[in-house]
Every structure is written in C-alpha cells, then in structure tokens.
Scaffold this active site. Structure first.
Site, mmCIF file in Angstrom:
data_model
loop_
_atom_site.group_PDB
_atom_site.id
_atom_site.type_symbol
_atom_site.label_atom_id
_atom_site.label_comp_id
_atom_site.label_asym_id
_atom_site.label_seq_id
_atom_site.Cartn_x
_atom_site.Cartn_y
_atom_site.Cartn_z
ATOM 1 N N TYR A 190 -7.050 -7.809 -9.639
ATOM 2 C CA TYR A 190 -5.505 -7.604 -9.206
ATOM 3 C C TYR A 190 -4.678 -7.559 -10.163
ATOM 4 O O TYR A 190 -4.671 -8.281 -11.196
ATOM 5 C CB TYR A 190 -5.398 -8.759 -8.285
ATOM 6 C CG TYR A 190 -6.364 -8.607 -6.975
ATOM 7 C CD1 TYR A 190 -6.136 -7.738 -5.903
ATOM 8 C CD2 TYR A 190 -7.516 -9.910 -6.843
ATOM 9 C CE1 TYR A 190 -7.041 -7.840 -4.916
ATOM 10 C CE2 TYR A 190 -8.440 -9.735 -5.738
ATOM 11 C CZ TYR A 190 -8.190 -8.836 -4.887
ATOM 12 O OH TYR A 190 -8.977 -8.961 -3.514
ATOM 13 N N ASN A 212 -10.238 -17.146 -2.247
ATOM 14 C CA ASN A 212 -10.249 -16.950 -0.830
ATOM 15 C C ASN A 212 -11.558 -17.380 -0.271
ATOM 16 O O ASN A 212 -12.393 -16.626 0.401
ATOM 17 C CB ASN A 212 -9.731 -15.431 -0.222
ATOM 18 C CG ASN A 212 -9.357 -15.143 0.898
ATOM 19 O OD1 ASN A 212 -9.839 -16.054 1.735
ATOM 20 N ND2 ASN A 212 -8.859 -14.184 1.156
ATOM 21 N N MET A 252 -11.203 -1.656 2.067
ATOM 22 C CA MET A 252 -10.140 -1.801 1.472
ATOM 23 C C MET A 252 -9.371 -3.068 2.040
ATOM 24 O O MET A 252 -8.661 -3.816 1.235
ATOM 25 C CB MET A 252 -9.294 -0.659 1.515
ATOM 26 C CG MET A 252 -10.026 0.483 0.817
ATOM 27 S SD MET A 252 -8.858 2.119 0.939
ATOM 28 C CE MET A 252 -9.418 2.630 2.508
ATOM 29 N N TYR A 296 0.886 -1.177 0.158
ATOM 30 C CA TYR A 296 -0.135 -0.059 -0.005
ATOM 31 C C TYR A 296 0.717 1.004 -0.130
ATOM 32 O O TYR A 296 1.949 1.325 0.680
ATOM 33 C CB TYR A 296 -0.966 0.192 1.219
ATOM 34 C CG TYR A 296 -1.943 -1.145 1.236
ATOM 35 C CD1 TYR A 296 -3.054 -0.920 0.161
ATOM 36 C CD2 TYR A 296 -1.853 -2.423 1.894
ATOM 37 C CE1 TYR A 296 -4.063 -1.861 0.119
ATOM 38 C CE2 TYR A 296 -2.903 -3.408 1.457
ATOM 39 C CZ TYR A 296 -3.958 -3.018 0.694
ATOM 40 O OH TYR A 296 -4.773 -4.288 0.452
ATOM 41 N N TYR A 309 -16.321 1.439 1.004
ATOM 42 C CA TYR A 309 -15.642 0.529 0.460
ATOM 43 C C TYR A 309 -14.562 0.068 1.434
ATOM 44 O O TYR A 309 -13.687 0.658 2.085
ATOM 45 C CB TYR A 309 -14.922 1.142 -0.725
ATOM 46 C CG TYR A 309 -13.854 -0.043 -1.449
ATOM 47 C CD1 TYR A 309 -14.807 -0.969 -2.359
ATOM 48 C CD2 TYR A 309 -12.536 -0.128 -1.330
ATOM 49 C CE1 TYR A 309 -13.923 -2.058 -2.902
ATOM 50 C CE2 TYR A 309 -11.817 -0.983 -1.961
ATOM 51 C CZ TYR A 309 -12.710 -1.989 -2.828
ATOM 52 O OH TYR A 309 -11.721 -3.265 -3.366
ATOM 53 N N HIS A 326 -13.985 -6.159 -2.483
ATOM 54 C CA HIS A 326 -13.392 -7.340 -3.401
ATOM 55 C C HIS A 326 -12.715 -8.406 -2.509
ATOM 56 O O HIS A 326 -11.834 -8.099 -1.426
ATOM 57 C CB HIS A 326 -12.595 -6.575 -4.473
ATOM 58 C CG HIS A 326 -13.309 -5.900 -5.365
ATOM 59 N ND1 HIS A 326 -13.242 -4.576 -5.239
ATOM 60 C CD2 HIS A 326 -13.846 -6.213 -6.501
ATOM 61 C CE1 HIS A 326 -13.964 -3.801 -6.130
ATOM 62 N NE2 HIS A 326 -14.187 -4.818 -7.051
#
Length: 182
Positions: free
Chosen positions: A166, A144, A102, A44, A100, A139
């Site tokens: 991604y 996963n 993250m 990030y 959202y 997302h």
C-alpha cells in the site's frame, strides 16, 4: 449459553435471507462509489469504476431493505499477476487466469450477519464457471485480523507477505491470499 447461540444464529439467518444482490451497472454505480468511500481507506479512480463494467469482471452490491450494505469487486487477470509472476513464456499457464478480489466490504451494522460470506460465495461461484480461472487472489493489510480470519475460515490460504504494497495507508504491508479452484 447454547440457547443464546441458537438465537443469534437464527437472527443471522433471518437477516441473511433478506439480503438481495445486484450486479453493478451504470445505474447503481453511484451507490458503489458511496459505499467504497465509507468502507475503504483508499480512493478509487474513475478508471477503476469503468473497468468494473467490462466483460469478465464481477461486481455486486448487497442490499437489505432499501439500504445498500455491502459490495464486492473482482477482475479477471493473467495467472500470477497478483504475485508478480506473469512471464509470458508461451506455456499452458499463459492461457490461465486468476480472479483478483479488489474489494469486499460490508457496513459495520451488517457485519457478522452473513452478508460478506454471501458476497464471497457469489464471487467464488462466478469464478468456478470459467474453466480458465485457476484461483481467486487478494491482498489483505497485515494488521487486518478480522479480514484474515474471515478469508481463512472460507478456504483462503496465505501465500506470502508483500512489503510496502500500500502506498498511502499504514501499515503499508499486505498478505497475498489465494483460494485455489483447480
């Protein structure tokens, strides 16, 4: 078997009751950065972390004793942004938002103890306080399964699959999930 389940539930409740939460600020940002490095397969940027300090964002750290064990980070954005549906049409939906999610992660030794659930519930309560936030979206990488089970168990639904979401991890595909508030 029932006795074992009861003991496990009691142990989980005991740990969960000892978890404390901190709003992310400049003083604990290095802890967040460290946790994210361990928890997530992506890097990030500095702008990601600076953005968490802006008004309307939601970011928390979970601690157990002196250890930082989990984190969540959400941002408020125009309704439909995550699905690529922001149109700017001037209708009433232009005044609505989505939260959202993250990141949400818990260190492996602290998983299945209720820490992630508590972080998620804090984010849901935060979003519910804003009458202009219609839903929470995120997302999840398509393979996963643990995360998908977790979110579905807590009321999220799968909206659709997003191919090549991604850029630097495999598989690159993700599911878009949502939790409707209104």
């Amino acid at each position: 078997m029932e006795a074992q389940t009861g003991v496990a539930a009691a142990a989980t409740a005991a740990v969960a009751s000892q978890v404390q939460f901190q709003t992310v600020d400049a003083s604990n940002m290095p802890r967040l950065r460290s946790l994210n490095t361990v928890l997530f397969p992506v890097h990030y940027s500095s702008s990601f972390y600076r953005g968490l300090l802006l008004p309307g964002q939601f970011a928390q750290l979970a601690t157990f004793g002196n250890a930082y064990v989990g984190t969540i980070a959400c941002r408020k954005q125009p309704l439909g942004f995550a699905a690529g549906l922001v149109t700017g049409t001037g209708d009433s939906s232009d005044n609505m938002f989505e939260m959202y999610m993250m990141t949400l992660g818990v260190l492996a030794p602290y998983r299945r103890l209720g820490v992630g659930r508590q972080l998620l519930l804090h984010a849901i309560e935060f979003a519910k306080r804003d009458p202009l936030v219609a839903k929470i979206v995120l997302h999840v990488q398509i393979d996963n399964d643990d995360a998908l089970r977790f979110y579905h168990k807590h009321g999220f639904t799968t909206v659709r699959m997003v191919e090549r979401y991604y850029k630097v991890i495999n598989p690159p595909h993700a599911y878009l999930l949502e939790y409707r508030l209104i």
